[in-house]
Scaffold this motif. Structure first.
Motif, PDB file in Angstrom:
ATOM      1  N   LYS A   4      -3.774 -56.555  17.792  1.00  0.00           N
ATOM      2  CA  LYS A   4      -3.101 -56.727  16.304  1.00  0.00           C
ATOM      3  C   LYS A   4      -3.983 -57.554  15.415  1.00  0.00           C
ATOM      4  O   LYS A   4      -4.591 -58.647  16.057  1.00  0.00           O
ATOM      5  N   GLY A   6      -6.332 -60.126  12.742  1.00  0.00           N
ATOM      6  CA  GLY A   6      -6.053 -61.134  12.146  1.00  0.00           C
ATOM      7  C   GLY A   6      -5.078 -61.372  10.646  1.00  0.00           C
ATOM      8  O   GLY A   6      -5.388 -60.082   9.501  1.00  0.00           O
ATOM      9  N   SER A   7      -5.049 -62.766   9.905  1.00  0.00           N
ATOM     10  CA  SER A   7      -4.210 -62.507   9.320  1.00  0.00           C
ATOM     11  C   SER A   7      -5.055 -61.557   7.562  1.00  0.00           C
ATOM     12  O   SER A   7      -4.958 -61.254   6.583  1.00  0.00           O
ATOM     13  N   ASP A   8      -6.628 -61.921   7.383  1.00  0.00           N
ATOM     14  CA  ASP A   8      -7.047 -61.299   6.421  1.00  0.00           C
ATOM     15  C   ASP A   8      -6.961 -59.607   7.030  1.00  0.00           C
ATOM     16  O   ASP A   8      -6.882 -59.443   6.000  1.00  0.00           O
ATOM     17  N   THR A  10      -4.799 -58.165   7.865  1.00  0.00           N
ATOM     18  CA  THR A  10      -3.156 -57.847   8.011  1.00  0.00           C
ATOM     19  C   THR A  10      -2.461 -57.663   6.502  1.00  0.00           C
ATOM     20  O   THR A  10      -2.464 -57.048   5.595  1.00  0.00           O
ATOM     21  N   ALA A  11      -4.180 -58.880   5.944  1.00  0.00           N
ATOM     22  CA  ALA A  11      -3.336 -58.793   3.949  1.00  0.00           C
ATOM     23  C   ALA A  11      -4.450 -57.451   3.527  1.00  0.00           C
ATOM     24  O   ALA A  11      -3.210 -56.815   2.616  1.00  0.00           O
ATOM     25  N   PRO A  29       5.661 -57.305   7.496  1.00  0.00           N
ATOM     26  CA  PRO A  29       4.880 -56.884   7.105  1.00  0.00           C
ATOM     27  C   PRO A  29       4.236 -57.501   9.158  1.00  0.00           C
ATOM     28  O   PRO A  29       3.687 -56.347   9.393  1.00  0.00           O
ATOM     29  N   ASP A  30       5.007 -57.924   9.717  1.00  0.00           N
ATOM     30  CA  ASP A  30       4.909 -57.461  11.399  1.00  0.00           C
ATOM     31  C   ASP A  30       4.515 -56.668  11.623  1.00  0.00           C
ATOM     32  O   ASP A  30       4.291 -55.846  12.348  1.00  0.00           O
TER      33      ASP A  30
END
Length: 91
Positions: A4, A6-8, A10-11, A29-30
């Motif tokens: 999975k 990280g937020s970076d 994912t963005a 987004p998830d």
């Protein structure tokens, strides 16, 4: 299947998919990340079979307004976006 992100990452993934069609992520987004990770696994299983990967992306990425997928052109762009952001995972 890649870990999975990280937020970076994912963005970046969400931005890449939104650039193709905002309905692909559709405010979830998830869910988009989970679908992307599954598609990455298919990319590793069928690395040379572009037609199959487009078909799988079109089946996998759907929305209420696109229950049959977004069509082969957008599915190919989805695959390109995943390769640029998530598959293979950045070193």
């Amino acid at each position: 299947m890649p870990a999975k992100p990280g937020s970076d990452v994912t963005a970046k993934l969400v931005a890449a998919l939104d650039a193709i069609d905002p309905a692909i992520v559709g405010g979830k987004p998830d869910q988009a990340v989970d679908l992307a990770r599954s598609q990455c696994q298919a990319m590793y299983q069928f690395p040379k079979d572009k037609a199959k990967l487009v078909e799988l992306a079109d089946q996998r990425f759907t929305s209420p307004d696109h229950p049959q997928g977004f069509g082969p052109d957008k599915a190919a762009k989805i695959n390109e976006a995943l390769r640029a952001t998530l598959c293979p995972p950045p070193a």
